[in-house]
Design a protein around this motif. Sequence first.
Motif, mmCIF file in Angstrom:
data_model
loop_
_atom_site.group_PDB
_atom_site.id
_atom_site.type_symbol
_atom_site.label_atom_id
_atom_site.label_comp_id
_atom_site.label_asym_id
_atom_site.label_seq_id
_atom_site.Cartn_x
_atom_site.Cartn_y
_atom_site.Cartn_z
ATOM 1 N N LYS A 1 0.828 -1.217 0.000
ATOM 2 C CA LYS A 1 0.000 0.000 0.000
ATOM 3 C C LYS A 1 0.856 1.257 0.000
ATOM 4 O O LYS A 1 0.574 2.219 -0.719
ATOM 5 C CB LYS A 1 -0.886 0.019 1.254
ATOM 6 N N TYR B 1 -7.894 -5.345 -2.251
ATOM 7 C CA TYR B 1 -6.529 -5.537 -2.749
ATOM 8 C C TYR B 1 -6.503 -5.475 -4.274
ATOM 9 O O TYR B 1 -5.600 -4.881 -4.876
ATOM 10 C CB TYR B 1 -5.991 -6.876 -2.254
ATOM 11 N N LEU C 1 -6.551 -1.852 -5.358
ATOM 12 C CA LEU C 1 -5.237 -1.225 -5.195
ATOM 13 C C LEU C 1 -4.321 -1.574 -6.362
ATOM 14 O O LEU C 1 -3.683 -0.696 -6.963
ATOM 15 C CB LEU C 1 -4.597 -1.684 -3.881
#
Length: 287
Positions: A19, A57, A60
């Motif tokens: 991240k 996820y 992202l």
Amino acid sequence: HNYVLIFLEDCGMYFPEVKNHPDKYLQRCPESVKKWLKQLKSAGKILLLITSSHSDYCRLLCEHVLGNDFEEYFDILITNALKPGFFSHTPNQRPFRTLENDEEQEALLSLDKPGWYSQGNAIQLYDLLKKMTGKLDPKVVYFGDSMHSDIFPARHYSNWETVFILEELLGDKGTVPAKAESEPLEKKGKYEGDQLKVPYFVSKQWGSFFMDRLPGLENAEETLVHTWSCKCISTYSTIAIPSLEEIADLPLDYRFTRFSSNSSATAGYYPSPPRALLPNEDSVTMK
């Protein structure tokens, strides 16, 4: 501790690190591949993204790799697909679920329209594809980089066409000659950059991914045989390619030579077979 699956809680080491430093770990999608995806969609193809990653996820990764508009590239997105079970389980065992703020909702009895879903199964997905295409047996071409999670189950359980993205084919490009370093960048091959120097070389310890050398008995010569992995490639893949970038510039109606029981064991490798499998190498026997 390193890989805690709850993405939002910033636990462990893996998710917080990705991240905070996505550029360190993720490569952006080449423009040629993004253009290819848009061309497929404009040509009337239905594009799907099926991943075992959870929706947060996946978002992202896709925002960094494809851009904030990544959802526009696909008609159907399926996260937490839990492959290979996605292909082998029935609707009762693995129903689709809708998502709200990345939280899974109640199970769906059927899949009625395109969108973003979680979990699910290939049977109900195929029923939706029939409805969207108006065809009784729409053809699905599935791209994946895992024989275990992608290629084998998609072919074995769903009988989909499969394109195996096989990094080991990159190692067959060889090293860059010293004189090539002085050539203009546009004259170099796609895979002659610094990023591919070490990881894809043939292992000095394990040898070729495609061939094994068996020692002969007593004074007999050693024998070359295809590895188990190599046999799986020709059995369960329609074609095998080193990356999407390799085919992104081809016409959409380009006809690939397929792996099949009626062709050689090297027929489906694009753009060329591994050197270890070529006839000018030592004689090869199947085992």
